[in-house]
Design a protein around this motif. Structure first.
Motif, PDB file in Angstrom:
ATOM      1  N   THR A 137      -7.350   9.910   6.101  1.00 14.08           N
ATOM      2  CA  THR A 137      -6.799   9.031   5.070  1.00 14.08           C
ATOM      3  C   THR A 137      -6.934   7.554   5.440  1.00 14.08           C
ATOM      4  O   THR A 137      -6.546   6.684   4.644  1.00 14.08           O
ATOM      5  CB  THR A 137      -5.314   9.355   4.818  1.00 14.08           C
ATOM      6  OG1 THR A 137      -4.578   9.205   6.035  1.00 14.08           O
ATOM      7  CG2 THR A 137      -5.151  10.770   4.291  1.00 14.08           C
ATOM      8  N   ASN A 161       0.913  11.397   3.155  1.00 16.74           N
ATOM      9  CA  ASN A 161       0.748  11.154   4.583  1.00 16.74           C
ATOM     10  C   ASN A 161       1.797  11.862   5.433  1.00 16.74           C
ATOM     11  O   ASN A 161       1.560  12.164   6.606  1.00 16.74           O
ATOM     12  CB  ASN A 161       0.782   9.646   4.863  1.00 16.74           C
ATOM     13  CG  ASN A 161      -0.473   8.939   4.394  1.00 16.74           C
ATOM     14  OD1 ASN A 161      -1.584   9.403   4.618  1.00 16.74           O
ATOM     15  ND2 ASN A 161      -0.306   7.817   3.709  1.00 16.74           N
ATOM     16  N   SER A 169       1.762   8.070  -1.833  1.00 15.90           N
ATOM     17  CA  SER A 169       1.057   7.901  -0.561  1.00 15.90           C
ATOM     18  C   SER A 169       1.949   8.286   0.611  1.00 15.90           C
ATOM     19  O   SER A 169       1.491   8.882   1.588  1.00 15.90           O
ATOM     20  CB  SER A 169       0.575   6.452  -0.404  1.00 15.90           C
ATOM     21  OG  SER A 169       1.667   5.553  -0.248  1.00 15.90           O
ATOM     22  N   GLN A 191       0.809  -1.219   0.000  1.00 13.45           N
ATOM     23  CA  GLN A 191       0.000   0.000   0.000  1.00 13.45           C
ATOM     24  C   GLN A 191       0.845   1.273   0.000  1.00 13.45           C
ATOM     25  O   GLN A 191       0.325   2.367  -0.229  1.00 13.45           O
ATOM     26  CB  GLN A 191      -0.924   0.011   1.229  1.00 13.45           C
ATOM     27  CG  GLN A 191      -1.873  -1.161   1.314  1.00 13.45           C
ATOM     28  CD  GLN A 191      -2.616  -1.207   2.643  1.00 13.45           C
ATOM     29  OE1 GLN A 191      -2.638  -0.232   3.395  1.00 13.45           O
ATOM     30  NE2 GLN A 191      -3.228  -2.339   2.940  1.00 13.45           N
TER      31      GLN A 191
END
Length: 483
Positions: free
Chosen positions: A479, A230, A226, A221
């Motif tokens: 998120t 984050n 990403s 992931q």
């Protein structure tokens, strides 16, 4: 009378300094012997206790400045080998670390850039793009460092190249070494290159190490995008508050501003680029490009650094005298010994023992308030870093320790790894941070700032980093990282 009193005062100062060193030496030995003799906890051995004893003694000697830091480091590694605590290859294993050779290559490139005058040309060009004030130049360094961070995954390489540049900027602005102004320029360089790399997955090899410690399904992931999204709330907080902290903590005693005509005159005085400048430019650009694209071609950054150094030596840009004096060999000795600490602690099983001791005390906090937990986790890691010099070892211990507990509470283990990563980056004591050592010694051979100045920046970063994590929590809930 004044003339006769001067030698007496000097002798008094020297004797006080000598007494301080002697007291530090004795205290370090006594504390080390005490640690070795208090008994062997379950999970450790007598050799492990002596290994920690030698390390604790070295810490005290570094604090008291009993010997130059690299001398104490060499004595530490020698003691581990002489007293048969670990084999010689383990005690000095840090010098087989590829990063040592990367640093030698990077230091060599920095020496070549400085010698040929390219560094001055680049510094003048960048100074012309931003306001010619302290605020403008600190901002220039922070912007430059931040933009370069995701391009080169070796923090030490980036810092080794740009630390001398920061020193040149400071000198060009007229700030004397070890003054507030010089401290602010150094702080801007190191904050952007030595602290902000957790913002980008490609910003550091340790980012990939964090991903590798996560469960397989979590790893799939994590992408570059990403990770960046984050980490963005933390990164923005550190950059903005860090810049404001630099302006507050390192406000120059005298505000200086360079006239644009001065920069033009200096650039004109340089004339056209010399053959050496052009050659160094080509080597530097090619080296940076290959470092930036290491993920694509897989060529190790260390190999490229040594190849670049060989190219500079072969073209005689770096002659024999520059090779001997332009590279901070004392820093290389110190850093190599520090790298050995991780291997020694691992061989003596001290690293695993620390994780087992801390686990029962830290884990229960996770079930409570997540804000309190992350703040406490950072503080605990700050304290652990006084004992455990290896940054990667601390990341490994806390990420692996907290991953199952985080999953149980509906929290992504990535948060545990990321928090551990940003928290390890301290330099209250110099041995705690190898990248800081590269920056400190790479900027004017350790003469640009003194370490006491940079402790203020470290404390500010420790506080701001925690604030950045707390600001990130609501975003992480959005998120889905926190259920």
């Amino acid at each position: 009378m004044a003339e006769t009193n001067k030698p007496t005062a000097t002798k008094g100062v020297l004797s006080i300094a000598m007494i301080k060193k002697l007291i530090g030496a004795v205290v370090g030995i006594i504390l080390g012997v005490y640690i070795a003799g208090i008994g062997v906890p379950e999970g450790l051995t007598t050799k492990a206790m002596w290994g920690m004893a030698v390390f604790i003694c070295a810490i005290v000697w570094w604090i008291a400045e009993v010997f130059p830091d690299y001398v104490t480091a060499l004595l530490m590694c020698s003691a581990w080998a002489v007293f048969d605590i670990v084999p010689f290859g383990t005690a000095f294993g840090g010098f087989s670390n590829a990063t040592i050779w990367l640093l030698i290559g990077a230091f060599g490139m920095a020496a070549a850039v400085g010698k040929c005058g390219l560094l001055t040309r680049i510094s003048l060009y960048l100074m012309n793009l931003f306001p010619l004030t302290f605020k403008g130049q600190t901002l220039a360094l922070m912007v430059t460092g931040t933009l370069m961070t995701p391009l080169i995954p070796s923090g030490s390489a980036k810092i080794a190249v740009l630390a001398p540049f920061a020193a040149a900027v400071s000198d060009s602005m007229g700030y004397k070494k070890k003054t507030q102004g010089a401290g602010g320029i150094f702080a801007a360089m190191f904050l952007s290159l030595g602290c902000i790399h957790p913002l980008f997955l490609s910003g550091s090899f340790m980012c990939y190490s964090v991903v590798g410690l996560l469960p397989k399904d979590i790893q799939s992931q994590v992408t570059w995008t990403s990770w960046f999204i984050n980490a963005l709330p933390w990164g923005i907080t550190v950059l903005v508050l860090g810049y404001l902290a630099i302006l507050f903590l390192y406000k120059p005693e005298e505000e200086k501003r360079l006239a644009s005509t001065m920069i033009k005159d200096q650039r004109a005085a340089l004339g056209p680029m010399s053959k050496n400048e052009k050659y160094v430019s080509v080597v530097l650009v090619l080296t940076l490009l290959i470092w930036m694209t290491e993920v694509l071609h897989g060529i190790n950054a260390t190999i490229i650094a040594i190849a670049a150094l060989a190219a500079l030596l072969g073209y005689n840009v770096i002659d024999r005298n520059t090779f001997k004096s332009g590279i901070a060999w004392d820093a290389i000795m110190f850093i190599g010994c520090i790298f050995a600490v991780s291997g020694v602690f691992s061989a003596l099983k001290i690293t695993g023992w620390i994780g087992k001791v801390l686990g029962p005390h830290v884990a229960p906090l996770l079930a409570g308030n997540i804000y309190l937990f992350l703040a406490v986790l950072c503080i605990v890691i700050y304290l652990v870093r006084f004992v455990l010099a290896s940054q990667l070892a601390v990341i490994t211990i806390f990420t692996l320790l907290l991953t199952p507990l985080a999953l149980k509470e509906g929290i992504s283990p990535w948060i545990m790894g990321f928090t551990s990563f940003v928290a390890i980056n301290v330099w209250i004591l110099m041995y705690q941070n190898a990248q800081y050592l590269v920056a400190f010694f790479g900027a004017a051979g350790g003469e640009m700032v003194n370490h006491r100045q940079m402790i203020k920046l470290c404390v500010a970063y420790m506080i701001i980093s925690i604030i950045g994590l707390l600001v990130s929590i609501p975003f992480w809930k959005l998120t889905g990282l926190i259920q």
